[in-house]
Design a protein around this motif. Structure first.
Motif, PDB file in Angstrom:
ATOM      1  N   LEU A  57       8.232   4.808   6.417  1.00  0.00           N
ATOM      2  CA  LEU A  57       7.809   4.704   5.022  1.00  0.00           C
ATOM      3  C   LEU A  57       9.007   4.492   4.112  1.00  0.00           C
ATOM      4  O   LEU A  57      10.061   5.099   4.306  1.00  0.00           O
ATOM      5  N   GLN A  58       8.834   3.644   3.125  1.00  0.00           N
ATOM      6  CA  GLN A  58       9.834   3.482   2.081  1.00  0.00           C
ATOM      7  C   GLN A  58       9.354   4.249   0.858  1.00  0.00           C
ATOM      8  O   GLN A  58       8.356   3.880   0.236  1.00  0.00           O
ATOM      9  N   LEU A  59      10.041   5.337   0.539  1.00  0.00           N
ATOM     10  CA  LEU A  59       9.638   6.169  -0.589  1.00  0.00           C
ATOM     11  C   LEU A  59      10.156   5.599  -1.893  1.00  0.00           C
ATOM     12  O   LEU A  59      11.253   5.047  -1.940  1.00  0.00           O
ATOM     13  N   PRO A  60       9.402   5.765  -2.985  1.00  0.00           N
ATOM     14  CA  PRO A  60       8.075   6.367  -3.078  1.00  0.00           C
ATOM     15  C   PRO A  60       7.010   5.501  -2.389  1.00  0.00           C
ATOM     16  O   PRO A  60       7.084   4.277  -2.424  1.00  0.00           O
ATOM     17  N   ALA A  61       6.023   6.173  -1.777  1.00  0.00           N
ATOM     18  CA  ALA A  61       4.993   5.474  -1.021  1.00  0.00           C
ATOM     19  C   ALA A  61       3.611   5.994  -1.408  1.00  0.00           C
ATOM     20  O   ALA A  61       3.419   7.200  -1.577  1.00  0.00           O
ATOM     21  N   THR A  62       2.663   5.082  -1.550  1.00  0.00           N
ATOM     22  CA  THR A  62       1.277   5.476  -1.829  1.00  0.00           C
ATOM     23  C   THR A  62       0.661   6.057  -0.572  1.00  0.00           C
ATOM     24  O   THR A  62       0.794   5.499   0.517  1.00  0.00           O
ATOM     25  N   LEU A  63      -0.018   7.189  -0.714  1.00  0.00           N
ATOM     26  CA  LEU A  63      -0.638   7.866   0.414  1.00  0.00           C
ATOM     27  C   LEU A  63      -2.031   7.292   0.711  1.00  0.00           C
ATOM     28  O   LEU A  63      -2.605   6.582  -0.100  1.00  0.00           O
ATOM     29  N   GLY A  64      -2.565   7.668   1.855  1.00  0.00           N
ATOM     30  CA  GLY A  64      -3.932   7.299   2.210  1.00  0.00           C
ATOM     31  C   GLY A  64      -4.010   6.088   3.116  1.00  0.00           C
ATOM     32  O   GLY A  64      -3.176   5.178   3.033  1.00  0.00           O
ATOM     33  N   SER A  65      -5.031   6.094   3.991  1.00  0.00           N
ATOM     34  CA  SER A  65      -5.202   5.021   4.967  1.00  0.00           C
ATOM     35  C   SER A  65      -6.554   4.317   4.884  1.00  0.00           C
ATOM     36  O   SER A  65      -6.639   3.118   5.099  1.00  0.00           O
ATOM     37  N   ASP A  66      -7.610   5.075   4.597  1.00  0.00           N
ATOM     38  CA  ASP A  66      -8.971   4.530   4.677  1.00  0.00           C
ATOM     39  C   ASP A  66      -9.515   4.189   3.306  1.00  0.00           C
ATOM     40  O   ASP A  66      -9.383   4.989   2.368  1.00  0.00           O
ATOM     41  N   LEU A  67     -10.162   3.040   3.208  1.00  0.00           N
ATOM     42  CA  LEU A  67     -10.693   2.626   1.907  1.00  0.00           C
ATOM     43  C   LEU A  67     -11.959   1.811   2.063  1.00  0.00           C
ATOM     44  O   LEU A  67     -12.234   1.239   3.114  1.00  0.00           O
ATOM     45  N   ALA A  68     -12.700   1.767   0.977  1.00  0.00           N
ATOM     46  CA  ALA A  68     -13.819   0.842   0.830  1.00  0.00           C
ATOM     47  C   ALA A  68     -13.800   0.350  -0.608  1.00  0.00           C
ATOM     48  O   ALA A  68     -13.526   1.115  -1.532  1.00  0.00           O
ATOM     49  N   GLY A  69     -14.054  -0.943  -0.782  1.00  0.00           N
ATOM     50  CA  GLY A  69     -14.002  -1.502  -2.125  1.00  0.00           C
ATOM     51  C   GLY A  69     -14.395  -2.964  -2.135  1.00  0.00           C
ATOM     52  O   GLY A  69     -15.020  -3.467  -1.184  1.00  0.00           O
ATOM     53  N   VAL A  95       0.532  -1.804   5.167  1.00  0.00           N
ATOM     54  CA  VAL A  95       1.143  -2.083   3.871  1.00  0.00           C
ATOM     55  C   VAL A  95       0.537  -1.151   2.818  1.00  0.00           C
ATOM     56  O   VAL A  95      -0.668  -1.093   2.656  1.00  0.00           O
ATOM     57  N   GLY A  96       1.392  -0.427   2.114  1.00  0.00           N
ATOM     58  CA  GLY A  96       0.899   0.391   1.011  1.00  0.00           C
ATOM     59  C   GLY A  96      -0.018   1.501   1.471  1.00  0.00           C
ATOM     60  O   GLY A  96      -0.034   1.901   2.634  1.00  0.00           O
ATOM     61  N   GLY A  97      -0.810   2.038   0.517  1.00  0.00           N
ATOM     62  CA  GLY A  97      -1.716   3.132   0.804  1.00  0.00           C
ATOM     63  C   GLY A  97      -3.048   2.928   0.126  1.00  0.00           C
ATOM     64  O   GLY A  97      -3.204   2.075  -0.756  1.00  0.00           O
ATOM     65  N   ALA A  98      -4.031   3.752   0.521  1.00  0.00           N
ATOM     66  CA  ALA A  98      -5.404   3.584   0.058  1.00  0.00           C
ATOM     67  C   ALA A  98      -5.732   4.392  -1.188  1.00  0.00           C
ATOM     68  O   ALA A  98      -6.718   4.106  -1.866  1.00  0.00           O
ATOM     69  N   LEU A  99      -4.931   5.427  -1.497  1.00  0.00           N
ATOM     70  CA  LEU A  99      -5.236   6.280  -2.639  1.00  0.00           C
ATOM     71  C   LEU A  99      -4.665   5.665  -3.912  1.00  0.00           C
ATOM     72  O   LEU A  99      -3.716   6.160  -4.523  1.00  0.00           O
ATOM     73  N   ALA A 100      -5.273   4.561  -4.297  1.00  0.00           N
ATOM     74  CA  ALA A 100      -4.842   3.796  -5.460  1.00  0.00           C
ATOM     75  C   ALA A 100      -6.018   2.981  -5.979  1.00  0.00           C
ATOM     76  O   ALA A 100      -7.008   2.782  -5.271  1.00  0.00           O
ATOM     77  N   GLU A 101      -5.907   2.518  -7.207  1.00  0.00           N
ATOM     78  CA  GLU A 101      -7.002   1.730  -7.774  1.00  0.00           C
ATOM     79  C   GLU A 101      -7.100   0.349  -7.137  1.00  0.00           C
ATOM     80  O   GLU A 101      -8.185  -0.236  -7.082  1.00  0.00           O
ATOM     81  N   PHE A 102      -5.980  -0.172  -6.637  1.00  0.00           N
ATOM     82  CA  PHE A 102      -5.949  -1.440  -5.914  1.00  0.00           C
ATOM     83  C   PHE A 102      -5.077  -1.269  -4.676  1.00  0.00           C
ATOM     84  O   PHE A 102      -4.081  -0.543  -4.710  1.00  0.00           O
ATOM     85  N   ALA A 103      -5.440  -1.942  -3.592  1.00  0.00           N
ATOM     86  CA  ALA A 103      -4.670  -1.837  -2.352  1.00  0.00           C
ATOM     87  C   ALA A 103      -4.643  -3.172  -1.639  1.00  0.00           C
ATOM     88  O   ALA A 103      -5.633  -3.914  -1.644  1.00  0.00           O
ATOM     89  N   LEU A 104      -3.499  -3.459  -1.016  1.00  0.00           N
ATOM     90  CA  LEU A 104      -3.394  -4.629  -0.153  1.00  0.00           C
ATOM     91  C   LEU A 104      -3.928  -4.289   1.227  1.00  0.00           C
ATOM     92  O   LEU A 104      -3.655  -3.220   1.765  1.00  0.00           O
TER      93      LEU A 104
END
Length: 333
Positions: A57-69, A95-104
């Motif tokens: 991980l490259q900090l700071p890093a967005t947490l979370g793995s699972d998403l639906a959207g 890439v990135g994390g799921a606990l965000a309003e938008f995710a790659l």
């Protein structure tokens, strides 16, 4: 956009909701507006630094793995998805994390959301679904009539794995507390051991596979219930040299993991049992197959609690207590 970010390892106050730049998709990515994010135990382990040797991980890093959207933008090489598609995915170790309003999300990791599931239900599935699929189908090769032991049946992994094993035609044994016996039976468990009253190793015999989900001495005890030429797939370690090589680790790390797993491998061989450590990988193709099982009603999501995004840290704390029945989910919208 808002995101739950890990700033530094080791301290709870280093996880915070912050304003972060909206990600820009690369050619093989889709940009998803996240409606819900499912939590997993590893989301609490990562901030403690427990996976520093494994996850880069490259900090700071967005947490979370699972998403639906919903897909809002696609990269130039994306062909399977378009803006407006409802999707679900695991982006663990990507890439990135799921606990965000938008995710790659890499196109290869995503699948269309089953139409009969809402976003919260869909977000609860990816990691537990893929882990169960890769353990029971790829590693254990479960067939009709096989017997599999899936401890902690009321947890996130357990509630999904029991249902998948039953769909594959296996007989399932599990452990749980008195209050959750009816839940695991409703999911299809054939033999339920109340761990407050009995020891599973005194009851079960001649099993074909064990899914290792409980820390402590449960993994070694489970060897006693297996028949020769059976398999134990551990999700909680110890990692082995095969795993280290697959991750492309250096000779020192391969040797270290070989040492860490030497005891359990030696014990397994004594019983004629094959041991392996499973580190789940995202796979949109497998997730699409899982989606078909959900669409057909062969497997149903089990949700413990849903938290609003503003209470994402409280959601992680709730999960960390280890008493959730099924999955804990954060709703973004």
């Amino acid at each position: 956009m808002r995101a739950l970010v890990l700033k530094r390892y080791g301290k709870p106050d280093q996880v915070a909701l912050v304003d972060a730049p909206r990600p820009v998709p690369k050619p093989d990515d889709i940009l998803v507006q996240v409606h819900a994010a499912g939590l997993n135990p590893i989301d609490n382990m990562i901030p403690k630094g427990m996976f520093k040797p494994i996850l880069r991980l490259q900090l700071p890093a967005t947490l979370g793995s699972d998403l639906a959207g919903v897909v809002v933008e696609v990269g130039s090489r994306v062909t399977r998805f378009k803006p407006g598609d409802a999707v679900f995915a695991s982006i663990f170790d990507l890439v990135g994390g799921a606990l965000a309003e938008f995710a790659l999300v890499p196109e290869s990791a995503a699948a269309l959301k089953p139409p009969n599931l809402d976003f919260v239900q869909a977000a609860s599935i990816p990691m537990v679904g893929l882990t169960s699929w890769q353990a029971l189908k790829e590693r254990a090769h479960l067939k009709p009539g096989n017997k599999v032991f899936i401890p902690a049946g009321s947890g996130g992994i357990g509630t999904f794995a029991i249902q998948l094993a039953k769909y594959l035609g296996a007989k399932v044994a599990t452990t749980t507390s008195t209050g959750n016996v009816d839940l695991v039976r409703s999911l299809g468990a054939d033999e339920v051991i109340d761990y407050k009253k009995q020891e599973f190793e005194d009851v079960l015999r001649d099993y074909d596979a064990v899914l290792g989900t409980v820390r402590g001495d449960a993994l070694e005890k489970s060897l006693r219930i297996l028949k020769p030429k059976s398999t134990v797939i551990s999700l909680i370690g110890p990692p082995d040299a095969v795993f280290a090589r697959a991750r492309g680790m250096n000779f020192l790390m391969v040797s270290l993991f070989g040492l860490l797993s030497r005891k359990i491998i030696r014990r397994s061989k004594k019983y004629g049992v094959a041991y392996s450590f499973l580190f789940v990988r995202p796979d949109g193709g497998q997730l699409a197959e899982i989606g078909e099982l959900l669409k057909a009603g062969h497997i149903r999501p089990v949700i413990d609690r849903v938290f609003p995004f503003e209470q994402a840290k409280e959601a992680l704390a709730h999960l960390d207590q280890g008493r959730a029945k099924g999955k804990v989910v954060v709703r973004m919208t």
